[in-house]
Design an enzyme around this catalytic site. Sequence first.
Site, short mmCIF file in Angstrom:
data_model
loop_
_atom_site.label_atom_id
_atom_site.label_comp_id
_atom_site.label_asym_id
_atom_site.label_seq_id
_atom_site.Cartn_x
_atom_site.Cartn_y
_atom_site.Cartn_z
N CYS A 1 135.96 20.50 42.61
CA CYS A 1 137.27 20.17 43.19
C CYS A 1 137.60 20.82 44.53
O CYS A 1 137.74 20.15 45.55
CB CYS A 1 138.36 20.54 42.18
SG CYS A 1 138.18 19.77 40.57
N HIS B 1 145.15 22.32 44.96
CA HIS B 1 143.97 23.10 44.59
C HIS B 1 143.27 23.74 45.78
O HIS B 1 142.05 23.87 45.81
CB HIS B 1 142.98 22.24 43.79
CG HIS B 1 142.17 23.05 42.82
ND1 HIS B 1 141.04 22.57 42.19
CD2 HIS B 1 142.33 24.33 42.37
CE1 HIS B 1 140.54 23.48 41.39
NE2 HIS B 1 141.30 24.57 41.48
N HIS C 1 141.02 13.52 35.73
CA HIS C 1 140.69 14.88 35.28
C HIS C 1 141.29 15.13 33.90
O HIS C 1 142.34 14.59 33.56
CB HIS C 1 141.28 15.87 36.30
CG HIS C 1 140.80 17.28 36.16
ND1 HIS C 1 141.24 18.12 35.16
CD2 HIS C 1 139.95 18.02 36.91
CE1 HIS C 1 140.67 19.31 35.31
NE2 HIS C 1 139.88 19.28 36.36
N LYS D 1 129.07 16.53 37.13
CA LYS D 1 129.92 17.38 37.96
C LYS D 1 129.40 18.82 37.91
O LYS D 1 128.87 19.27 36.91
CB LYS D 1 131.36 17.34 37.42
CG LYS D 1 132.31 18.33 38.05
CD LYS D 1 133.68 18.28 37.37
CE LYS D 1 134.63 19.34 37.95
NZ LYS D 1 135.97 19.26 37.34
#
Length: 509
Positions: free
Chosen positions: A92, A148, A244, A320
């Site tokens: 992220c 973030h 998410h 990921k």
Amino acid sequence: MMFDHCTLLFLFSSAATVQAEQSASGGSGGSGLGGSGSGSGAETPIHILFILVDDLGWFDVGWNGAEIKTPVLDQLAREGVTLTQSYVPSVCTPTRGAIMSGRYPYHIGLQRGGIRPTRPFGLPLNITTIAQRLQTAGYSTHAIGKWHLGFCKWDYTPCERGFDTFFGFYGGGQDHYTHRKKYHSKVFHGARVSGLDFRRNRRLVTNINGTYSMEAFAAEAIRLISEHDKHTPMYMYLSLQAVHGPLQAPKRFVDMYKEIKNKNRHMKAAMVTAMDEAIGNITAALEKAEMWNDTLIVFTTDNGGPVNSGSSNWPLRGSKATLWEGGHRGAAFVHGKMLNKTGYVYNGMIHTVDWYPTLLSLAGVNVDDTDLDGMNVWDAISNNKSSPRQSFVYNLLLTDETLSGGIRFNNWKLLVNPRSRRSEWYNPANASFPELFRKPLSDTLLFDLDADPTEHHNLASTKTDVLAMMMSRLNEAMESYVPDLIKQNPETAKSNPANFGDAWSPGWC
């Protein structure tokens, strides 16, 4: 009393709260049909809608063959330019830093991973963000959704980084309905602390408990579009919480996928389709506001899909947070009447850092920064020409003097010390995904991605001349390595929401 710009906009806004029912109206809409574009040289400015989806896997969208229903996105991709080699960092915060700065994460200290809510740092303050640059060109700038990029002090937050307005949350994830973030850490003596994390500009939003976040963000985007003067250029950074975890979606979307037996895949499919419908409502709002023909849409995932929570990157390898193609090769497209050629698949190589100079150039902003990693890829994408990008760095990370990283040059990919967890191939056609086990791997791997895009055949022992060339390139990249900020900023309990009225809030660094 002094107020920042975002606070003033909040105080004088006639729509300080989001009505959930606003986003429930309309259908998938926003097909992008009809109308002739003004073109990039017309008097009407180019509006930019940058849609960043969280944790969307390569095989989580219809245009890549998934069983998940994405009719709006499929049509936008089909009418625009589908990007088959659009590379993103694998987690992220690094992706968001790359978008904002036009620099690789290892050049700005964001290469280790996401910023936890207890880490006292953010996107370095010496970075001039793309939003700040667009403001100087007269753009109205709006950030919606996930930030973030740090929030320990106000200087790190969106209203101080170039955005006229912000509606969303500062951290990496939260409940999609309560908008609270729970976090477990040893700095809280092992306890799991919880706090609200939702803002309109600087002010906490406390009245949308029970509203699904995707609906709230779509409603905000629609409101801003409907109130916008179409003659003023707009940059909307729509950084969605979808898809998410936690895996949550309205029941009507969950009911669409009863045939999917894997529970995580079932819920992920529901979330993707809910997101697809919301984007359709937003594009319909652009048409209604007579902004559609002058809006460029960039759609991209922030990283590959996490296979442990229902995503799939099939047939790509990995997940990921890995160096495999499944972690870095993102589902993406561009759409807009200002594209010279449309309706085709673009196979040229591009990277997240390229959006910074590309979009600024389209906006008429002179980009002569010598320290950018990004390249202007507009001519290549718009005219189906060869990409100016022939190489990029996946990531570089030093841990106790051990390097883990990867680099690409033309068809060659080199990996050193890749993590072995989630390094397999995960096909959602299986009743359940394979066991996510840790498998011993070679510490040096070389792949020919033209011949082997799914990374089955390590050629390091047979292509020794290529290996030497790639290692030289990797060592050259390491010469500009910036130490990662996570290692320099240990966790602290000062961020405890109990210190800030039950909310994750700036003011502790």
